[in-house]
Design a protein around this motif. Structure first.
Motif, PDB file in Angstrom:
ATOM      1  N   GLN A 165      -1.111 -20.807  -8.745  1.00 15.41           N
ATOM      2  CA  GLN A 165      -2.015 -21.381  -7.754  1.00 15.41           C
ATOM      3  C   GLN A 165      -2.394 -22.801  -8.167  1.00 15.41           C
ATOM      4  OE1 GLN A 165      -5.963 -19.720  -7.529  1.00 15.41           O
ATOM      5  NE2 GLN A 165      -6.212 -20.297  -5.388  1.00 15.41           N
ATOM      6  N   HIS A 166      -2.296 -23.739  -7.221  1.00 14.63           N
ATOM      7  CA  HIS A 166      -2.725 -25.112  -7.467  1.00 14.63           C
ATOM      8  C   HIS A 166      -3.518 -25.581  -6.251  1.00 14.63           C
ATOM      9  CE1 HIS A 166      -1.671 -29.597  -8.403  1.00 14.63           C
ATOM     10  NE2 HIS A 166      -2.966 -29.332  -8.471  1.00 14.63           N
ATOM     11  N   THR A 167      -4.823 -25.552  -6.362  1.00 14.55           N
ATOM     12  CA  THR A 167      -5.699 -26.051  -5.305  1.00 14.55           C
ATOM     13  C   THR A 167      -5.950 -27.525  -5.558  1.00 14.55           C
ATOM     14  OG1 THR A 167      -6.771 -23.891  -5.143  1.00 14.55           O
ATOM     15  CG2 THR A 167      -7.913 -25.758  -4.134  1.00 14.55           C
ATOM     16  N   LYS A 168      -5.434 -28.369  -4.670  1.00 12.07           N
ATOM     17  CA  LYS A 168      -5.495 -29.808  -4.890  1.00 12.07           C
ATOM     18  C   LYS A 168      -6.757 -30.405  -4.278  1.00 12.07           C
ATOM     19  CE  LYS A 168      -0.452 -30.092  -4.885  1.00 12.07           C
ATOM     20  NZ  LYS A 168       0.750 -30.745  -4.304  1.00 12.07           N
ATOM     21  N   LEU A 169      -7.133 -31.565  -4.766  1.00 16.69           N
ATOM     22  CA  LEU A 169      -8.314 -32.254  -4.267  1.00 16.69           C
ATOM     23  C   LEU A 169      -8.156 -32.643  -2.802  1.00 16.69           C
ATOM     24  CD1 LEU A 169      -9.066 -34.543  -7.342  1.00 16.69           C
ATOM     25  CD2 LEU A 169     -10.143 -32.370  -6.748  1.00 16.69           C
ATOM     26  N   GLU A 170      -6.909 -32.880  -2.355  1.00 10.03           N
ATOM     27  CA  GLU A 170      -6.681 -33.272  -0.967  1.00 10.03           C
ATOM     28  C   GLU A 170      -7.042 -32.156   0.012  1.00 10.03           C
ATOM     29  OE1 GLU A 170      -2.987 -33.944  -3.007  1.00 10.03           O
ATOM     30  OE2 GLU A 170      -4.943 -34.245  -3.942  1.00 10.03           O
ATOM     31  N   SER A 171      -7.130 -30.924  -0.491  1.00 11.34           N
ATOM     32  CA  SER A 171      -7.466 -29.791   0.371  1.00 11.34           C
ATOM     33  C   SER A 171      -8.970 -29.611   0.514  1.00 11.34           C
ATOM     34  CB  SER A 171      -6.832 -28.508  -0.179  1.00 11.34           C
ATOM     35  OG  SER A 171      -7.347 -28.216  -1.460  1.00 11.34           O
ATOM     36  N   LYS A 177      -7.929 -26.899  -9.103  1.00  7.91           N
ATOM     37  CA  LYS A 177      -7.855 -25.618  -9.803  1.00  7.91           C
ATOM     38  C   LYS A 177      -6.409 -25.195  -9.950  1.00  7.91           C
ATOM     39  CE  LYS A 177      -9.402 -20.807  -9.767  1.00  7.91           C
ATOM     40  NZ  LYS A 177     -10.159 -19.755  -9.033  1.00  7.91           N
ATOM     41  N   ILE A 178      -6.015 -24.914 -11.179  1.00  9.03           N
ATOM     42  CA  ILE A 178      -4.669 -24.425 -11.472  1.00  9.03           C
ATOM     43  C   ILE A 178      -4.796 -23.095 -12.198  1.00  9.03           C
ATOM     44  CG2 ILE A 178      -2.555 -24.834 -12.786  1.00  9.03           C
ATOM     45  CD1 ILE A 178      -3.036 -27.833 -12.399  1.00  9.03           C
ATOM     46  N   SER A 179      -4.074 -22.096 -11.739  1.00  9.11           N
ATOM     47  CA  SER A 179      -4.121 -20.795 -12.398  1.00  9.11           C
ATOM     48  C   SER A 179      -2.790 -20.080 -12.247  1.00  9.11           C
ATOM     49  CB  SER A 179      -5.248 -19.919 -11.819  1.00  9.11           C
ATOM     50  OG  SER A 179      -4.989 -19.626 -10.456  1.00  9.11           O
ATOM     51  N   CYS A 180      -2.521 -19.154 -13.167  1.00 13.79           N
ATOM     52  CA  CYS A 180      -1.352 -18.272 -13.098  1.00 13.79           C
ATOM     53  C   CYS A 180      -1.843 -16.839 -13.025  1.00 13.79           C
ATOM     54  CB  CYS A 180      -0.455 -18.455 -14.318  1.00 13.79           C
ATOM     55  SG  CYS A 180       0.460 -20.007 -14.336  1.00 13.79           S
ATOM     56  N   ARG A 181      -1.174 -16.046 -12.237  1.00 16.52           N
ATOM     57  CA  ARG A 181      -1.615 -14.654 -12.100  1.00 16.52           C
ATOM     58  C   ARG A 181      -0.440 -13.707 -11.899  1.00 16.52           C
ATOM     59  NH1 ARG A 181      -5.753 -15.337  -7.458  1.00 16.52           N
ATOM     60  NH2 ARG A 181      -6.219 -17.085  -8.830  1.00 16.52           N
ATOM     61  N   LEU A 182      -0.593 -12.517 -12.430  1.00 16.91           N
ATOM     62  CA  LEU A 182       0.308 -11.396 -12.159  1.00 16.91           C
ATOM     63  C   LEU A 182      -0.430 -10.464 -11.220  1.00 16.91           C
ATOM     64  CD1 LEU A 182       2.603  -9.288 -12.558  1.00 16.91           C
ATOM     65  CD2 LEU A 182       1.425  -8.581 -14.655  1.00 16.91           C
ATOM     66  N   ARG A 183       0.192 -10.109 -10.119  1.00 14.70           N
ATOM     67  CA  ARG A 183      -0.442  -9.215  -9.150  1.00 14.70           C
ATOM     68  C   ARG A 183       0.424  -7.980  -8.963  1.00 14.70           C
ATOM     69  NH1 ARG A 183      -0.773  -8.599  -3.409  1.00 14.70           N
ATOM     70  NH2 ARG A 183      -2.855  -7.974  -2.740  1.00 14.70           N
ATOM     71  N   HIS A 270      -2.457 -28.185 -18.675  1.00 12.90           N
ATOM     72  CA  HIS A 270      -2.141 -28.059 -17.254  1.00 12.90           C
ATOM     73  C   HIS A 270      -2.842 -29.097 -16.380  1.00 12.90           C
ATOM     74  CE1 HIS A 270      -5.617 -25.695 -18.261  1.00 12.90           C
ATOM     75  NE2 HIS A 270      -5.872 -25.357 -17.017  1.00 12.90           N
ATOM     76  N   TYR A 271      -3.896 -29.724 -16.876  1.00 11.78           N
ATOM     77  CA  TYR A 271      -4.578 -30.745 -16.083  1.00 11.78           C
ATOM     78  C   TYR A 271      -4.201 -32.164 -16.503  1.00 11.78           C
ATOM     79  CZ  TYR A 271      -7.503 -27.127 -13.993  1.00 11.78           C
ATOM     80  OH  TYR A 271      -7.948 -26.027 -13.287  1.00 11.78           O
ATOM     81  N   THR A 272      -3.266 -32.286 -17.428  1.00 14.32           N
ATOM     82  CA  THR A 272      -2.756 -33.614 -17.759  1.00 14.32           C
ATOM     83  C   THR A 272      -1.842 -34.089 -16.633  1.00 14.32           C
ATOM     84  OG1 THR A 272      -0.796 -32.775 -18.898  1.00 14.32           O
ATOM     85  CG2 THR A 272      -2.816 -33.025 -20.220  1.00 14.32           C
ATOM     86  N   GLU A 273      -1.578 -35.367 -16.579  1.00 15.87           N
ATOM     87  CA  GLU A 273      -0.727 -35.904 -15.508  1.00 15.87           C
ATOM     88  C   GLU A 273       0.647 -35.249 -15.523  1.00 15.87           C
ATOM     89  OE1 GLU A 273       1.076 -40.191 -13.923  1.00 15.87           O
ATOM     90  OE2 GLU A 273      -0.311 -40.135 -15.626  1.00 15.87           O
ATOM     91  N   GLN A 274       1.246 -35.155 -16.713  1.00 10.27           N
ATOM     92  CA  GLN A 274       2.560 -34.535 -16.816  1.00 10.27           C
ATOM     93  C   GLN A 274       2.481 -33.040 -16.531  1.00 10.27           C
ATOM     94  OE1 GLN A 274       5.472 -36.056 -17.099  1.00 10.27           O
ATOM     95  NE2 GLN A 274       6.459 -34.047 -16.881  1.00 10.27           N
ATOM     96  N   GLY A 275       1.385 -32.401 -16.973  1.00  8.85           N
ATOM     97  CA  GLY A 275       1.213 -30.976 -16.738  1.00  8.85           C
ATOM     98  C   GLY A 275       1.139 -30.646 -15.259  1.00  8.85           C
ATOM     99  N   ILE A 276       0.405 -31.454 -14.494  1.00 11.90           N
ATOM    100  CA  ILE A 276       0.281 -31.230 -13.052  1.00 11.90           C
ATOM    101  C   ILE A 276       1.625 -31.376 -12.367  1.00 11.90           C
ATOM    102  CG2 ILE A 276      -0.699 -32.173 -10.922  1.00 11.90           C
ATOM    103  CD1 ILE A 276      -3.221 -32.848 -12.575  1.00 11.90           C
TER     104      ILE A 276
END
Length: 303
Positions: A165-171, A177-183, A270-276
Motif C-alpha cells: 500500500q502506498h497512499t500518496k500526498l496527491e490523494s 503512508k507505505i505498508s506491506c501486508r499479507l491477507r 521506505h520513505y527515502t527518495e530511492q525507497g519510494i
C-alpha cells in the motif's frame, strides 16, 4: 468478532541479514504443502451409492488459469489424473480420479490436514477401504506448530495474497503512508459438515501476531474469516517463515517483490527518495499487474 490474545513483543529483536535467500536453499515438503493447498482451494466429490453408473471419487484442486503450470507440475508428481479447463471462470481444476492416484494423494496428506475438510478426506478413505478392500488408517488432525512445515505456504497459495500500500500526498492524505501486508481470507464453516475454521485460523493469527476478524460480503450476506498481517513483528515472522518454506504458485513471484518492499520498511528506508521509487516499481508489477511469469521455482517442487 474473534480476536487473538495479546502478544508480548517488547523484547523481540529483528535480524534482517540474509533474508532474501534463494529458493534452492528452501525445504521441499510436498506432503504438508499439498495438504494446505487442498484445504484452501480443494474439494472431494464422492459418488452416491444408488448411482446406476459406477464412478470413482474425484479429488479436485482449483487454480486460477495463470497458475496452470503449478497444476501441471502437481499432476506430474501425482502421476494420475487430468486438468479440466474452465475459461469462463478463468480457472482450471486438477482432478484425480483413478484409484492409484487417489492412493498416492492419501499417502501424501494423511496426517497433514488441519481444517474441517478432513471429514471429506475421511469419507474418501472410507470409500477406498470399502470398495477396494484396503485398510487405510485415518490419521487425526495435525497439531504441530504451524511454522514448522509447508502447510501454511500451501494454504496461502490458495487463500492468501501479498499487497503493498502506498497512499500518496496527491490523494489528499494528511501524510504519505507505505505498508506491506499479507491477507488471508477463508469461509467460516465447511459447507458439508458446518464445522468451523476458527481453530486453524486462530493458529495462523497467533503465529503471525495479528487479529482474526469477520467480513460480511454485502452482495451475498456470506461471512468470512479474514486476517491482515502488517506489523513489524508480523512482517519479520513472514520473512523468516519463507526463508525455509516456499510458495509455488504465481504468488511466489508476488512474494519476492513484496519481500523487497518489506525489507525496505524494516530497515526504515521506505520513505527515502530511492525507497519510494522502488516501492512504486514493485507495487506496479504485482498481482493483477503482473505480465511476466517465470516458473523456474517449480523445479524445487519434487516428490
Amino acid at each position: 468478532m474473534a480476536k487473538r490474545k495479546d502478544f508480548l513483543v517488547k523484547n523481540y529483536k529483528y535480524n534482517f541479514k540474509n533474508l532474501n535467500i534463494e529458493t534452492k536453499n528452501k525445504k521441499t515438503d510436498i506432503k504438508s504443502y499439498l495438504a494446505g493447498l487442498f484445504e484452501g482451494d480443494g474439494h472431494i466429490w464422492l459418488p452416491k451409492e444408488n448411482m446406476k453408473k459406477k464412478h470413482n471419487p474425484r479429488f479436485c484442486i482449483t487454480f486460477g488459469l495463470k497458475n496452470e503450470p503449478l497444476a501441471n507440475k502437481l499432476l506430474d508428481i501425482i502421476g494420475y489424473g487430468h486438468i479440466r479447463y474452465k475459461p469462463k471462470n478463468n480457472s482450471c481444476v486438477l482432478i484425480v480420479s483413478p484409484v492409484k492416484g487417489l492412493n498416492v494423494l492419501i499417502k501424501y496428506i494423511n496426517g497433514e490436514l488441519r481444517t474441517p475438510k478432513i471429514i471429506q478426506f475421511y469419507n474418501l478413505i472410507d470409500w477406498i477401504n470399502k470398495n477396494h478392500n484396503y485398510n487405510i488408517k485415518k490419521l487425526p488432525l495435525k497439531k504441530g506448530n504451524i511454522k514448522n512445515d509447508s502447510w501454511l505456504a500451501g494454504f496461502i497459495d490458495a487463500d492468501g495474497g501479498f499487497f503493498i500500500q502506498h497512499t500518496k500526498l496527491e490523494s489528499k492524505a494528511k501524510k504519505r503512508k507505505i505498508s506491506c501486508r499479507l491477507r488471508i481470507e477463508q469461509r467460516m464453516y465447511e459447507p458439508i459438515t458446518k464445522s468451523s475454521y476458527f481453530n486453524v485460523l486462530t493458529e495462523i493469527t497467533e503465529f503471525l501476531g495479528c487479529n482474526l476478524l469477520i467480513r460480511k460480503q454485502i452482495s451475498t450476506g456470506n461471512e468470512y474469516y479474514t486476517l491482515t498481517a502488517s506489523s513489524r513483528l508480523s512482517l519479520t515472522k513472514i520473512l523468516t517463515y519463507f526463508k525455509s518454506f516456499s510458495l509455488y504458485s504465481s504468488k511466489y513471484l508476488d512474494y519476492k517483490d513484496w519481500e523487497k518492499a518489506t525489507i525496505l520498511i524494516l530497515e526504515n528506508n521506505h520513505y527515502t527518495e530511492q525507497g519510494i521509487i522502488e516501492i512504486d516499481s514493485l507495487k506496479n508489477r504485482m498481482n493483477s499487474k503482473r505480465t511476466y511469469f517465470n516458473w523456474e521455482h517449480l523445479n524445487n517442487l519434487i516428490n
